[in-house]
Write an enzyme that holds these catalytic residues in place. Structure first.
Site, PDB file in Angstrom:
ATOM      1  N   LYS A  41      16.710  27.955  82.930  1.00  0.00           N
ATOM      2  CA  LYS A  41      17.411  27.194  81.897  1.00  0.00           C
ATOM      3  C   LYS A  41      18.518  26.329  82.481  1.00  0.00           C
ATOM      4  CE  LYS A  41      17.790  28.504  77.752  1.00  0.00           C
ATOM      5  NZ  LYS A  41      16.638  27.724  77.253  1.00  0.00           N
ATOM      6  N   ASN A  44      16.809  23.416  84.350  1.00  0.00           N
ATOM      7  CA  ASN A  44      16.194  22.524  83.379  1.00  0.00           C
ATOM      8  C   ASN A  44      17.228  21.630  82.707  1.00  0.00           C
ATOM      9  OD1 ASN A  44      13.763  23.818  83.894  1.00  0.00           O
ATOM     10  ND2 ASN A  44      13.780  25.007  81.992  1.00  0.00           N
ATOM     11  N   GLY A 224      13.504  23.832  65.590  1.00  0.00           N
ATOM     12  CA  GLY A 224      12.115  23.471  65.847  1.00  0.00           C
ATOM     13  C   GLY A 224      11.680  22.296  64.980  1.00  0.00           C
ATOM     14  N   ALA A 251      10.988  24.397  77.553  1.00  0.00           N
ATOM     15  CA  ALA A 251      12.096  23.520  77.961  1.00  0.00           C
ATOM     16  C   ALA A 251      12.498  22.500  76.909  1.00  0.00           C
ATOM     17  CB  ALA A 251      11.816  22.816  79.280  1.00  0.00           C
ATOM     18  N   ALA A 252      11.961  22.591  75.696  1.00  0.00           N
ATOM     19  CA  ALA A 252      12.390  21.660  74.649  1.00  0.00           C
ATOM     20  C   ALA A 252      13.876  21.851  74.333  1.00  0.00           C
ATOM     21  CB  ALA A 252      11.551  21.853  73.395  1.00  0.00           C
ATOM     22  N   GLY A 253      14.290  23.112  74.199  1.00  0.00           N
ATOM     23  CA  GLY A 253      15.700  23.368  73.935  1.00  0.00           C
ATOM     24  C   GLY A 253      16.589  22.923  75.081  1.00  0.00           C
ATOM     25  N   ASP A 254      16.126  23.121  76.316  1.00  0.00           N
ATOM     26  CA  ASP A 254      16.898  22.687  77.482  1.00  0.00           C
ATOM     27  C   ASP A 254      17.011  21.161  77.518  1.00  0.00           C
ATOM     28  OD1 ASP A 254      17.099  25.344  78.278  1.00  0.00           O
ATOM     29  OD2 ASP A 254      15.286  25.234  79.498  1.00  0.00           O
ATOM     30  N   SER A 293       8.091  18.125  82.031  1.00  0.00           N
ATOM     31  CA  SER A 293       8.010  17.581  80.675  1.00  0.00           C
ATOM     32  C   SER A 293       9.241  16.790  80.267  1.00  0.00           C
ATOM     33  CB  SER A 293       7.800  18.719  79.671  1.00  0.00           C
ATOM     34  OG  SER A 293       8.996  19.468  79.481  1.00  0.00           O
TER      35      SER A 293
END
Length: 303
Positions: A41, A44, A224, A251-254, A293
């Site tokens: 995290k 990222n 989300g 890794a969307a939150g990161d 990503s």
């Protein structure tokens, strides 16, 4: 030029397999693919902040194995200052074992490895990085004492402080909250911190209010597909999520945290920074992997 964002946190090698669904206890499934991807995290969020416009330094620890060298090289490739990424002899680098199902949901097991060696003393050796920064980011994949030291030291230096409380299983020490400008949990993390259910926008408001009462400056709960909820002493604001077809939510939150931080240090207001972080995160979920990503600044549609 000195880094304006310092990330104090974890570096992991992600060992990722895709399967039709997540296994049940005691079950063995056939996987569809396997890859190793630079992650953690902390790393990222450092990569996200760097790709999205920040000047970034990383403070962390890796082991004395091939994974550790690969992770360091990956950060250096992003022009991240790695003077404070320390190699620890006789210890493995942190790893994350990740299973991603056909609906892009994931299950993750983390082995701390070198991340467990990031002590408060290790951070103190690079206090000059904190001193030069505008903004400091922490997560919870390193020892709690290190997070506490960093939050309080950054607050004492007058820096903007972000805590992404992940992973978390229960309330944080109460004396941490007053050192945090922006607390950025997802739904499950907000529920664990507040002791309240978070399964809708309305319950997220109640949990955010509880977190504000504990002393944190501002709260952003990422929801989300439902977007994000921003809360401060003046009230609440909902930010709907951009519509995309998700491939992998890793890794969307990161990406959101790094994008939000990068926007702040570039002088954007916090609401514009939230929308920018959402746009970057939405793009990230259309791609596979953690760091691979994360989009670059020129790829993100500016809000």
């Amino acid at each position: 030029m000195a880094a304006n964002v310092v990330v104090v946190g974890s570096l992991n090698m992600d060992l990722v397999t895709r399967a039709e669904r997540l296994p049940r206890p005691g079950e063995t499934l056939a996987g569809e693919s396997f890859t190793t991807v630079a992650g953690g995290k902390g790393a990222n969020q450092a990569v996200a902040a760097a790709r999205l416009g920040g000047r970034v330094a990383m403070i962390g620890c890796v082991g004395d194995d091939a994974y550790g060298e690969q992770l360091r090289q990956a950060l250096e490739h992003e022009r991240i200052d790695c003077q404070a990424v320390t190699r620890i002899e006789g210890i493995s680098t942190g790893v994350a074992l990740i299973v991603v199902d056909a609906s892009s949901q994931n299950a993750i097991v983390i082995v701390a490895g070198g991340n467990g060696s990031l002590t408060p003393e290790a951070v103190m050796r690079f206090d000059s990085l904190l001193l030069a920064a505008d903004l400091v980011i922490c997560q919870l994949e390193v020892p709690p004492a290190t997070v506490e030291h960093t939050l309080k030291r950054a607050r004492a230096l007058g820096k903007t402080v972000i805590l992404n409380p992940a992973p978390v299983t229960g309330p944080l020490p109460v004396d941490w909250y007053s050192s945090i400008d922006y607390l950025i949990p997802n739904e499950s993390e907000a529920a664990a911190l507040s002791g309240l259910p978070v399964d809708s926008l309305e319950t997220a408001r109640v949990a955010a209010q509880r977190l504000l009462e504990l002393g944190v400056g501002k709260v952003i709960i990422t929801l989300g597909e439902q977007g994000a909820l921003f809360a401060d002493a003046q009230g609440f604001e909902h930010f709907p999520a951009p519509r995309v077809q998700a491939l992998d939510t890793t890794a969307a939150g990161d990406t959101f945290v790094g994008g939000f931080a990068a926007a702040l240090v570039q002088g954007r207001g916090e609401r514009e920074a939230i929308a920018f972080g959402q746009a970057a995160a939405a793009l990230s979920v259309t791609r596979a992997g953690a760091q691979p990503s994360i989009p670059f600044l020129d790829e993100v549609r500016q809000p």
